[in-house]
Design an enzyme around this catalytic site. Sequence first.
Site, PDB file in Angstrom:
ATOM      1  N   HIS A   1     -27.795 -29.006 -12.590  1.00 43.80           N
ATOM      2  CA  HIS A   1     -28.588 -27.929 -13.190  1.00 43.80           C
ATOM      3  C   HIS A   1     -27.712 -26.805 -13.712  1.00 43.80           C
ATOM      4  CE1 HIS A   1     -28.205 -25.323  -9.550  1.00 43.80           C
ATOM      5  NE2 HIS A   1     -28.260 -26.465  -8.883  1.00 43.80           N
TER       6      HIS A   1
ATOM      7  N   ASP B   1     -29.166 -23.757 -14.385  1.00 47.97           N
ATOM      8  CA  ASP B   1     -29.716 -22.476 -13.936  1.00 47.97           C
ATOM      9  C   ASP B   1     -29.068 -22.052 -12.621  1.00 47.97           C
ATOM     10  OD1 ASP B   1     -31.061 -24.696 -12.733  1.00 47.97           O
ATOM     11  OD2 ASP B   1     -32.693 -23.379 -12.083  1.00 47.97           O
TER      12      ASP B   1
ATOM     13  N   ASP C   1     -22.592 -23.376  -7.256  1.00 48.31           N
ATOM     14  CA  ASP C   1     -23.934 -24.008  -7.354  1.00 48.31           C
ATOM     15  C   ASP C   1     -24.513 -23.734  -8.729  1.00 48.31           C
ATOM     16  OD1 ASP C   1     -26.364 -25.176  -6.852  1.00 48.31           O
ATOM     17  OD2 ASP C   1     -27.069 -23.640  -5.483  1.00 48.31           O
TER      18      ASP C   1
ATOM     19  N   GLU D   1     -33.889 -26.144 -11.639  1.00 48.30           N
ATOM     20  CA  GLU D   1     -33.713 -26.708 -10.297  1.00 48.30           C
ATOM     21  C   GLU D   1     -33.971 -25.650  -9.244  1.00 48.30           C
ATOM     22  OE1 GLU D   1     -32.281 -28.316  -6.619  1.00 48.30           O
ATOM     23  OE2 GLU D   1     -31.520 -26.503  -7.549  1.00 48.30           O
ATOM     24  N   GLU D   2     -33.520 -24.419  -9.510  1.00 52.73           N
ATOM     25  CA  GLU D   2     -33.658 -23.341  -8.524  1.00 52.73           C
ATOM     26  C   GLU D   2     -35.067 -22.746  -8.553  1.00 52.73           C
ATOM     27  OE1 GLU D   2     -31.430 -23.124  -6.470  1.00 52.73           O
ATOM     28  OE2 GLU D   2     -29.415 -23.302  -7.302  1.00 52.73           O
TER      29      GLU D   2
ATOM     30  N   GLU E   1     -24.595 -31.358  -6.593  1.00 54.64           N
ATOM     31  CA  GLU E   1     -24.940 -30.272  -5.656  1.00 54.64           C
ATOM     32  C   GLU E   1     -23.799 -30.038  -4.674  1.00 54.64           C
ATOM     33  OE1 GLU E   1     -27.298 -28.161  -5.612  1.00 54.64           O
ATOM     34  OE2 GLU E   1     -28.659 -29.037  -7.091  1.00 54.64           O
TER      35      GLU E   1
ATOM     36  N   HIS F   1     -25.715 -19.135  -3.327  1.00 56.75           N
ATOM     37  CA  HIS F   1     -26.848 -18.188  -3.299  1.00 56.75           C
ATOM     38  C   HIS F   1     -26.448 -16.837  -2.688  1.00 56.75           C
ATOM     39  CE1 HIS F   1     -30.301 -21.344  -3.807  1.00 56.75           C
ATOM     40  NE2 HIS F   1     -29.176 -21.777  -4.345  1.00 56.75           N
TER      41      HIS F   1
HETATM   42 ZN   LIG Z   1     -27.849 -26.334  -6.835  1.00 57.98          ZN
END
Ligand SMILES: [Zn+2]
Length: 380
Positions: free
Chosen positions: A70, A72, A103, A137-138, A166, A352
Site C-alpha cells: 500500500h 497510503d 510501513d 490499506e490503513e 508489510e 504508526h
Molecule cells: Zn502497512
Amino acid sequence: MATRARPTLALTRELVARPSVTPDDGGCQALIASRLAPLGFASETIASGGVTNLWARRGTAGPLVCFAGHTDVVPSGPPGAWSSDPFAPVVRDGHLHGRGAADMKGSLAAFVTAIEAFVAAHPRAQGSIALLLTSDEEGPATDGTVKVVEALKARGETIDWCIVGEPSSVERLGDTIKNGRRGTLSGVLTVRGVQGHVAYPHLARNPIHLVAPAIAELAAMRWDDGNAYFPPTTFQCSNVHAGTGATNMIPGSLELQFNWRYSTESTRESLVARLSEVLDRHGLDHSLAWLPDGKPFLTPRGRLVDVVIDAVREANGITPELSCAGGTSDGRFIAEVCRELVELGPLNATIHKIDERVSIDDLETLSGIYRGVLERLLVR
Ligand SMILES: [Zn+2]
C-alpha cells in the site's frame, strides 16, 4: 553514500516525500508505474471511491509472482512531536526518518529495485511478475485491494505466489515472516424483553437476566483447538448496553457487541451457527447484525515459504520464524486469488509511531531478499 549505491534508499525518499495519508496516494503509484514501464510492465489503474489502486504486470505466461502493498500511510500525529518533518525524509543515525518509511514505502521501493535488478540480469526469465498496490490499506479497506482482486477474479487471472511487504520483522530484518493471519468477525446482538417497573417484574421481561447465562456459556465455549499454525479461536464481548439510567426500570432491550479472532479450523458459517444455537436454546427473542469480516488465510510450509526462508538466510544469515499473529492485512483479500502468500518486510518497531524510521542498510538488504525470491521462483 551516493544514490547509485543505494537505489532503494533513493526511491524510498521520493515516496516518503509524497504525503499520502489514507486514502490519498499522493502520486506514489504513478511514480512506481513510471519506473516499471521501461521494464515492460503494463499498468492498469483501478480507481474506486476516492481510492487509487494499481495492477502492473510484466508478461502473460505463468507462473505469476506478485508483490503487494500500500502507498497510503497513517496520519503523522502532531508534526511538532517529530524530531523532523514527517514528510521531509532525512537520514539520521543510519535510518531514514519519515511517515511511511517502514510501513511500507521502504518495501515498495525494495520491490521496484529488486525487479529492476532481476529483469536486468534475467531479461528472458520464465513466468510473469506483477505489482498490486492500493491507497486504502490503513483505512476502511473497502475500495482497495478487494477491488483489484474482484477485477482479477472477473477475468480469471490468478496469482501463484504473492509477497506482501508489510513490516513483519521484529528485531532483525527477516527474523519473522507471516504465513497466515487469523480471521476477524464482529457482530451486534439485540435481545428484546418487556420494559417495566422493577417492583413488578412479573409484568416485564428483563433482557439482562435473559442473556446473562447465554453470555456465560459463550465466554466459556471452546470454539476449536487451533492447529499447528494458529492458536484456538477466541470470543470476546466488547460492549454491552441496556437500561435508561433510571434505577427503577427494567429495560426493554439489550445490545451486545462481540468479536471472534478465528483460526482456519473455524469458518464464519460455523461460528454463527454455534452462536445461534446457544441463543435459540436460551429462548432469546433476538436479532443479529454483522460488521464486514476478514477471512483467515494460511500458507502452510511449501515452495514459497521455503524459498523466502532460503532468500533471507542467504542475504542476512538468519533463519526466519513463521508467524500467524497480529491483526488483519490485505493478505486476506489476495489469498482468494492466490495459491501461496507470505508477508515479509522491515522492522515493525516504529510503525504508526512518532519518528517512524527504517534502517538504510535494511532497505538494500530487503531489495536483495526480494530479488533472491524472484530468482528462486523464476530462474533456478
Ligand atoms: Zn502497512
